[in-house]
Design a protein around this motif. Sequence first.
Motif, mmCIF file in Angstrom:
data_model
loop_
_atom_site.group_PDB
_atom_site.id
_atom_site.type_symbol
_atom_site.label_atom_id
_atom_site.label_comp_id
_atom_site.label_asym_id
_atom_site.label_seq_id
_atom_site.Cartn_x
_atom_site.Cartn_y
_atom_site.Cartn_z
ATOM 1 N N VAL A 103 19.078 22.485 49.617
ATOM 2 C CA VAL A 103 18.073 23.397 49.806
ATOM 3 C C VAL A 103 18.568 24.744 50.294
ATOM 4 O O VAL A 103 19.109 25.096 51.311
ATOM 5 C CB VAL A 103 17.146 22.964 51.131
ATOM 6 N N ALA A 145 18.047 28.248 51.630
ATOM 7 C CA ALA A 145 16.834 28.802 52.714
ATOM 8 C C ALA A 145 17.516 29.979 53.575
ATOM 9 O O ALA A 145 18.499 30.324 53.327
ATOM 10 C CB ALA A 145 16.687 27.435 53.587
ATOM 11 N N CYS A 182 12.085 31.671 57.737
ATOM 12 C CA CYS A 182 11.538 31.167 56.606
ATOM 13 C C CYS A 182 10.598 30.176 56.997
ATOM 14 O O CYS A 182 10.962 28.885 56.891
ATOM 15 C CB CYS A 182 11.975 31.024 55.300
ATOM 16 N N CYS A 203 10.826 27.430 54.156
ATOM 17 C CA CYS A 203 11.912 26.572 53.914
ATOM 18 C C CYS A 203 11.932 25.604 54.967
ATOM 19 O O CYS A 203 12.346 24.533 54.895
ATOM 20 C CB CYS A 203 13.113 27.774 54.393
ATOM 21 N N LYS A 249 12.353 21.591 54.414
ATOM 22 C CA LYS A 249 13.143 20.702 55.211
ATOM 23 C C LYS A 249 12.694 19.736 56.080
ATOM 24 O O LYS A 249 13.248 18.530 56.152
ATOM 25 C CB LYS A 249 14.256 21.808 56.178
ATOM 26 N N VAL A 273 13.793 32.403 48.690
ATOM 27 C CA VAL A 273 13.853 31.140 48.984
ATOM 28 C C VAL A 273 12.448 30.749 49.285
ATOM 29 O O VAL A 273 11.612 31.175 49.838
ATOM 30 C CB VAL A 273 14.727 30.838 49.963
ATOM 31 N N PRO A 274 12.218 29.189 49.569
ATOM 32 C CA PRO A 274 13.146 28.162 49.204
ATOM 33 C C PRO A 274 13.342 27.780 47.766
ATOM 34 O O PRO A 274 12.335 27.898 46.953
ATOM 35 C CB PRO A 274 12.626 27.010 50.110
#
Length: 94
Positions: free
Chosen positions: A9, A11, A15, A18, A22, A56-57
């Motif tokens: 991931v 990230a 975020c 993100c 996760k 991101v992500p």
Amino acid sequence: MAEKLGIVVWAKQGCAYCAEIKDYLTKAGHEFQVVDVTDHDEQRDILQAKYGVRYVPVVEIGRGHTYRGVTELGLPALETALREAEKWDLDSVY
């Protein structure tokens, strides 16, 4: 026996998207590594070169040396990519 999926991931701190990714992966029991791009523009340069994005992500899913990048935002895109990756039969590719 199929090799376990590798998940990375990309990230950054703070975020929300993100964190959502996760959290989802953790709750689903997937192990993953995190590449933190916070204050690391060289990491974003890598994303740009690999996938044409700097945001991101980004989630990379794969086995061995074959990975696919998921650049679409939202859990539905990630869920689809994980389902597809579970079906990969890399033994037939090589």
